[in-house]
Design an enzyme around this catalytic site. Structure first.
Site, mmCIF file in Angstrom:
data_model
loop_
_atom_site.group_PDB
_atom_site.id
_atom_site.type_symbol
_atom_site.label_atom_id
_atom_site.label_comp_id
_atom_site.label_asym_id
_atom_site.label_seq_id
_atom_site.Cartn_x
_atom_site.Cartn_y
_atom_site.Cartn_z
ATOM 1 N N HIS A 238 1.132 -2.270 -4.453
ATOM 2 C CA HIS A 238 0.010 -2.018 -3.537
ATOM 3 C C HIS A 238 -0.933 -3.219 -3.569
ATOM 4 O O HIS A 238 -1.218 -3.744 -4.636
ATOM 5 C CB HIS A 238 -0.720 -0.751 -4.004
ATOM 6 N N CYS A 276 -0.253 -1.884 2.807
ATOM 7 C CA CYS A 276 -1.433 -1.046 3.059
ATOM 8 C C CYS A 276 -2.344 -1.764 4.057
ATOM 9 O O CYS A 276 -3.019 -2.733 3.709
ATOM 10 C CB CYS A 276 -2.169 -0.759 1.749
ATOM 11 N N HIS A 303 1.144 2.230 4.064
ATOM 12 C CA HIS A 303 -0.093 3.013 4.160
ATOM 13 C C HIS A 303 -0.766 2.591 5.458
ATOM 14 O O HIS A 303 -1.047 1.403 5.634
ATOM 15 C CB HIS A 303 -1.070 2.679 3.030
ATOM 16 N N ASP A 350 -3.312 6.969 5.447
ATOM 17 C CA ASP A 350 -4.105 6.732 4.247
ATOM 18 C C ASP A 350 -5.561 7.068 4.550
ATOM 19 O O ASP A 350 -6.087 6.690 5.600
ATOM 20 C CB ASP A 350 -3.966 5.258 3.856
ATOM 21 N N HIS A 351 -6.190 7.714 3.649
ATOM 22 C CA HIS A 351 -7.603 8.115 3.772
ATOM 23 C C HIS A 351 -7.883 8.744 5.147
ATOM 24 O O HIS A 351 -7.070 8.697 6.047
ATOM 25 C CB HIS A 351 -8.560 6.951 3.568
ATOM 26 N N TYR A 367 -9.418 11.754 0.859
ATOM 27 C CA TYR A 367 -8.187 12.553 0.907
ATOM 28 C C TYR A 367 -8.417 14.002 1.324
ATOM 29 O O TYR A 367 -7.707 14.897 0.896
ATOM 30 C CB TYR A 367 -7.458 12.477 -0.440
HETATM 31 C C1 DNO Z 1 -6.467 4.599 -2.703
HETATM 32 C C2 DNO Z 1 -5.070 4.254 -2.902
HETATM 33 C C3 DNO Z 1 -4.826 3.513 -4.189
HETATM 34 C C4 DNO Z 1 -3.360 3.390 -4.450
HETATM 35 C C5 DNO Z 1 -3.017 2.669 -5.711
HETATM 36 C C6 DNO Z 1 -1.558 2.321 -5.721
HETATM 37 O O1 DNO Z 1 -6.747 5.521 -2.040
HETATM 38 O O2 DNO Z 1 -4.514 3.631 -1.821
HETATM 39 O O3 DNO Z 1 -5.400 4.226 -5.219
HETATM 40 O O4 DNO Z 1 -2.804 4.633 -4.561
HETATM 41 O O5 DNO Z 1 -3.770 1.542 -5.844
HETATM 42 O O6 DNO Z 1 -1.200 1.862 -6.956
#
Ligand code: DNO
Length: 394
Positions: A238, A276, A303, A350-351, A367
């Protein structure tokens, strides 16, 4: 004509304590689960029986555990000190156990000390929903006045140091405590950190610069990639979130050059990227569609999220299709790669903003269900539109 390959729609689930249940997730339309054993202390082995237990809970609901996110890398490995060799061996065992459960992808990160960093978890949007936010001046307040990191002020432009000094004077103790807990927030279900612990950890990086940290990562990867390859697991690192140095720490996974460096140094097909868009998009220097194109099949997990920057580099998390990143162009490039390599990459929305009914609930920052559901629905539509128009061109 054969239909084109779509992405796998997944959803992050923090485990049985997550306020968003597997039943809820079923209703989002996602079929894959992204999960981790957050209660296992960093560095310890993920035992097979625990993994199987989690997998059974997921499968009972008719869902698939598609991605492990994350097996946290112990700080000793990142600094290559103390018992790091031991921790690498333990990590290998965890990889083998994940493989035994048939989970094909492991995500991890190599961010020193802290996982993702924000300064506010409830930044108001004009529509009344709340977003995550990163502000340089608040970070400087934390760094200089709360953490009191030695020579912290040298990490910021003078303008920021002066603004932080002014702002600090206006903050109550309660507000300062709130900023500290946000900056050190970490991952739900994992051990919380304190300023003392953080200062100690930061001190271990005094002599580790960009090149040294890169070398530590490559060493770690040269050890674990062959194990992952042998048991059929793909690794997905990531990016740094945010993608620039903070708190005086080196950052080594913030742009294409960083990514190409590790792919080149550790040439193993298991070694790959978690792309991401939210993390990478917070830097105006990153051209996301071009990065996707360049990384090709080395992207193992995606992501999708968007950010909106201001002129000083502060940013908030925008709607998934809003913000500075061209989500259409990114998704299109990913879909092209999928057809070229005949793979379906898992992605998760994501988020998301805390919105509607979720505003009345206690949720994991970023989340909550409804904001992510909005993101997933929009991304799903975007993908369908792109796939259909690509099919028409054939
Ligand atoms: C945040 C996430 C990160 C991710 C880690 C992966 O919301 O995208 O916490 O899970 O960094 O290792």
């Amino acid at each position: 004509m054969k239909p084109l390959i779509a992405m796998e729609q997944t959803w992050r689930w923090f485990g049985p304590n997550d306020p968003v249940s597997l039943q809820d997730i079923k209703q989002t339309g996602a079929t894959g689960i992204v999960s981790a054993l957050h209660h296992v202390p960093h560095g310890a082995i993920w035992e097979l029986n625990e993994l199987l237990e989690r997998k059974a809970i997921i499968e009972k609901m008719g869902l698939t555990w598609s991605v492990v996110e994350s097996i946290t890398v112990h700080e000793s490995i990142k600094t290559r000190t103390g018992n790091y060799k031991d921790y690498i061996e333990k990590y290998k065992t965890s990889i083998r156990n994940v493989a035994k459960c048939g989970i094909p992808i492991i995500t991890y990160n190599f961010m020193p000390v802290n996982d993702w960093t924000r300064t506010s978890l409830n930044y108001p949007m004009t529509d009344g929903s709340l977003a995550l936010y990163f502000d340089w001046i608040d970070l400087a307040v934390f760094d200089i006045y709360i953490l009191k990191r030695p020579r912290a002020e040298t990490s910021y432009p003078e303008k920021t140091v002066l603004a932080a000094e002014q702002l600090f004077k206006t903050y109550s103790q309660e507000q300062l405590d709130a900023i500290a807990s946000v900056v050190m927030f970490g991952i739900p279900g994992e051990a919380r950190t304190t300023t003392t612990m953080m200062l100690e950890k930061l001190a271990t990086y005094t002599h580790i610069d960009h090149a040294a940290l890169q070398e530590n990562l490559c060493h770690f990867l040269s050890e674990i990639s062959p194990v992952a390859e042998e048991c059929g697991v793909k690794l997905a690192i990531h990016p740094d979130d945010p993608p620039f140095p903070i708190l005086g720490l080196p950052r080594i996974m913030s742009n294409l050059e960083d990514m190409e460096h590790i792919l080149q140094k550790v040439q193993n097909p298991a070694n790959g990227i978690c792309f991401c868009t939210g993390s990478l998009g917070a830097s105006e220097k990153n051209n996301l569609p071009a990065m996707v194109k360049a990384l090709g099949n080395r992207i193992h997990f995606v992501h999708l999220r968007n950010t909106k920057r201001d002129q000083d580099g502060n940013f908030f998390e925008a709607d998934h299709l809003g913000g500075d990143s061209d989500m259409y162009a990114v998704v299109k490039e990913i879909l092209k790669i999928q057809q070229e390599y005949q793979v379906s990459l898992p992605f998760r929305p994501d988020h998301g903003h805390q919105m509607l009914d979720d505003l009345k609930k206690v949720t994991n920052p970023g989340y909550s269900a409804i904001g992510r559901l909005r993101g997933l629905a929009e991304l799903r539509g975007l993908e369908l539109g792109i796939l259909r128009s690509l099919e028409e061109q054939l």
